[in-house]
Scaffold this motif. Structure first.
Motif, short mmCIF file in Angstrom:
data_model
loop_
_atom_site.label_atom_id
_atom_site.label_comp_id
_atom_site.label_asym_id
_atom_site.label_seq_id
_atom_site.Cartn_x
_atom_site.Cartn_y
_atom_site.Cartn_z
N GLU A 84 0.84 -1.19 0.00
CA GLU A 84 0.00 0.00 0.00
C GLU A 84 0.88 1.24 0.00
N PRO A 85 0.54 2.25 -0.80
CA PRO A 85 1.32 3.48 -0.83
C PRO A 85 1.24 4.21 0.50
N GLY A 86 2.21 5.05 0.78
CA GLY A 86 2.22 5.78 2.05
C GLY A 86 2.68 7.21 1.87
N ARG A 87 2.51 7.97 2.91
CA ARG A 87 2.93 9.38 2.90
C ARG A 87 4.24 9.53 3.66
N MET A 88 5.07 10.45 3.16
CA MET A 88 6.33 10.72 3.82
C MET A 88 6.69 12.18 3.61
N LYS A 89 7.24 12.77 4.63
CA LYS A 89 7.64 14.18 4.58
C LYS A 89 9.11 14.26 4.20
N ILE A 90 9.41 15.02 3.17
CA ILE A 90 10.78 15.22 2.73
C ILE A 90 11.04 16.72 2.67
N GLY A 91 12.08 17.17 3.35
CA GLY A 91 12.37 18.60 3.35
C GLY A 91 11.35 19.38 4.18
N ARG A 92 11.10 20.61 3.78
CA ARG A 92 10.24 21.50 4.56
C ARG A 92 8.78 21.47 4.10
N GLY A 93 8.51 20.82 3.01
CA GLY A 93 7.15 20.79 2.50
C GLY A 93 6.26 19.84 3.27
N PRO A 94 4.99 19.80 2.91
CA PRO A 94 4.06 18.88 3.59
C PRO A 94 4.33 17.44 3.21
N ALA A 95 3.81 16.53 4.01
CA ALA A 95 3.93 15.11 3.69
C ALA A 95 3.25 14.83 2.36
N LYS A 96 3.87 13.98 1.57
CA LYS A 96 3.39 13.70 0.22
C LYS A 96 3.13 12.21 0.06
N LEU A 97 2.08 11.88 -0.69
CA LEU A 97 1.78 10.49 -0.98
C LEU A 97 2.75 9.97 -2.03
N GLY A 99 3.68 6.60 -4.34
CA GLY A 99 3.08 5.38 -4.84
C GLY A 99 3.91 4.14 -4.56
N VAL A 100 3.39 3.02 -4.99
CA VAL A 100 4.04 1.72 -4.80
C VAL A 100 5.33 1.66 -5.62
N PRO A 101 6.41 1.10 -5.08
CA PRO A 101 7.64 0.92 -5.87
C PRO A 101 7.41 -0.02 -7.04
N TYR A 102 8.16 0.18 -8.13
CA TYR A 102 7.94 -0.61 -9.33
C TYR A 102 9.23 -0.72 -10.14
N GLY A 103 9.26 -1.66 -11.05
CA GLY A 103 10.34 -1.76 -12.03
C GLY A 103 11.62 -2.38 -11.50
N THR A 155 12.48 6.16 -2.18
CA THR A 155 11.48 6.89 -1.44
C THR A 155 10.18 6.11 -1.37
N ARG A 156 9.79 5.51 -2.48
CA ARG A 156 8.58 4.70 -2.51
C ARG A 156 8.70 3.50 -1.57
N ILE A 157 9.86 2.87 -1.56
CA ILE A 157 10.08 1.72 -0.68
C ILE A 157 9.96 2.14 0.78
N ALA A 158 10.55 3.30 1.11
CA ALA A 158 10.53 3.77 2.49
C ALA A 158 9.13 4.13 2.95
N ALA A 159 8.30 4.65 2.04
CA ALA A 159 6.99 5.15 2.42
C ALA A 159 5.92 4.06 2.48
N CYS A 160 6.07 3.01 1.71
CA CYS A 160 4.98 2.04 1.57
C CYS A 160 4.89 1.09 2.75
N SER A 161 3.76 0.41 2.86
CA SER A 161 3.60 -0.67 3.83
C SER A 161 3.48 -1.98 3.08
N LEU A 162 3.91 -3.05 3.71
CA LEU A 162 4.03 -4.34 3.06
C LEU A 162 3.36 -5.42 3.88
N LYS A 163 2.65 -6.32 3.23
CA LYS A 163 2.05 -7.46 3.91
C LYS A 163 2.19 -8.70 3.04
N PHE A 164 2.72 -9.78 3.61
CA PHE A 164 2.71 -11.09 2.96
C PHE A 164 1.67 -11.94 3.68
N PHE A 165 0.77 -12.53 2.93
CA PHE A 165 -0.24 -13.43 3.48
C PHE A 165 0.07 -14.85 2.99
#
Length: 331
Positions: A84-97, A99-103, A155-165
């Motif tokens: 699932e994608p997540g939000r992360m704050k980078i620098g002085r701006g607001p937290a940004k969504l 997306g999922v890492p890819y490729g 950045t996408r890897i750091a922000a996302c959440s992961l679940k293996f079922f």
């Protein structure tokens, strides 16, 4: 049986018998890259090793970018991966969504993190010189457009959440978690020179659930093979799948196109289009795995019991995991 568009799985045998240059002259132009891949992997005398978690052998990240708000769900044999994608704050701006890492770039970053965690026996993975050296060996520059793409995927890897079922009562799957607990961010600098020197200077703390699962279920891979497939995300997934699957087989095992599409190409509406692209991606994966015994058939792919790509003892040498002992070679 001959399949239209079938790659020449005999390229590795040609290299063994005739050598690389002669083998390249014996195949069609589109097969020369397969000869090169096989020659590089079989000619690797260093024996460095990469590591991945079992779950990534049966599922995988998306190959192309999804809309940033979309989650990713991938079903494999008795396991489902949900990111699932997540939000992360980078620098002085607001937290940004994010997306999922890819490729392929995201896959290579994850392979580095997993390899180093197993090598050091620690959840904390350094991102300094060792990561730059590893990426360099993989043919990936940390500057320019490639560096920009790597930073985006990190950045996408750091922000996302992961679940293996995992299916089954005794499974050790996750109900929550991520790839990393903290870190995997990059310094922001004003000048290009400062940006180049400031990259990869922090450490990453892997999520404890992910790390524990990785420690219990690591799958060794040839670093030389990863290098040859570093820009081919589908071939990389197929190589990792074969590295896990083939050596566990007891007998000839056919896998039908429908099952292959479910695992590797669920986005394909037409089975004919999936078969075309799957066969094209399978050639480099098999060339990078000289011990693999794989055949194409009308109904799908036939797998045969094969030696794993790494059959020797793993020891840390010069900061890397290296295989030592008897070398098995291709058959």
């Amino acid at each position: 049986m001959s399949i239209e568009g079938e790659p020449d799985f005999g390229a590795r045998r040609l290299v063994l018998v005739h050598g690389r240059d002669t083998a390249r002259a014996m195949v069609e132009p589109e097969q020369k890259r397969l000869v090169d891949i096989a020659a590089e992997v079989m000619g690797d005398d260093v024996g460095r090793i990469g590591i991945t978690y079992t779950g990534f052998c049966l599922t995988g990240l998306p190959h192309k970018r999804l809309p940033d708000e979309h989650p990713w769900e991938k079903k494999g044999h008795r396991v489902t991966l949900l990111i699932e994608p997540g939000r992360m704050k980078i620098g002085r701006g607001p937290a940004k969504l994010h997306g999922v890492p890819y490729g392929a770039r995201a896959r290579m970053i994850l392979l580095y993190l997993q390899t180093q965690a197993v090598r050091t026996g620690s959840r904390e993975v350094e991102l300094g010189r060792s990561m730059r050296d590893w990426l360099g060996r993989m043919g990936l520059s940390w500057g320019g457009e490639t560096g920009k793409a790597l930073r985006e995927q990190a950045t996408r890897i750091a922000a996302c959440s992961l679940k293996f079922f995992w299916e089954g009562e005794n499974s050790d799957g996750w109900t929550k978690g991520g790839f990393v607990r903290s870190g995997l961010r990059f310094h922001l600098a004003d000048s290009n020179e400062e940006r180049q020197q400031g990259l990869w200077q922090e450490s990453v703390l892997l999520d404890e659930v992910f790390y524990e699962a990785l420690q219990k279920h690591p799958v060794p891979l040839r670093e030389a093979a990863l290098r040859e497939l570093s820009d081919r995300s589908t071939s990389l997934d197929l190589y990792i799948w074969l590295a896990y699957r083939l050596h566990t087989l007891k007998a000839r095992t056919p896998v039908r196109w429908a099952a292959l599409r479910e695992q590797f190409g669920s986005n394909y509406a037409k089975i004919s289009a999936f078969k075309r692209d799957f066969i094209k991606a399978l050639g480099p994966a098999v060339a990078a795995y000289p011990e693999a015994r794989v055949e194409l058939a009308e109904e799908g792919v036939v797998l045969f019991p094969s030696q794993p790509p790494v059959t020797r003892r793993l020891v840390p040498v010069g900061g890397e995991l290296t295989a030592v002992g008897r070398r098995t070679g291709a058959r």
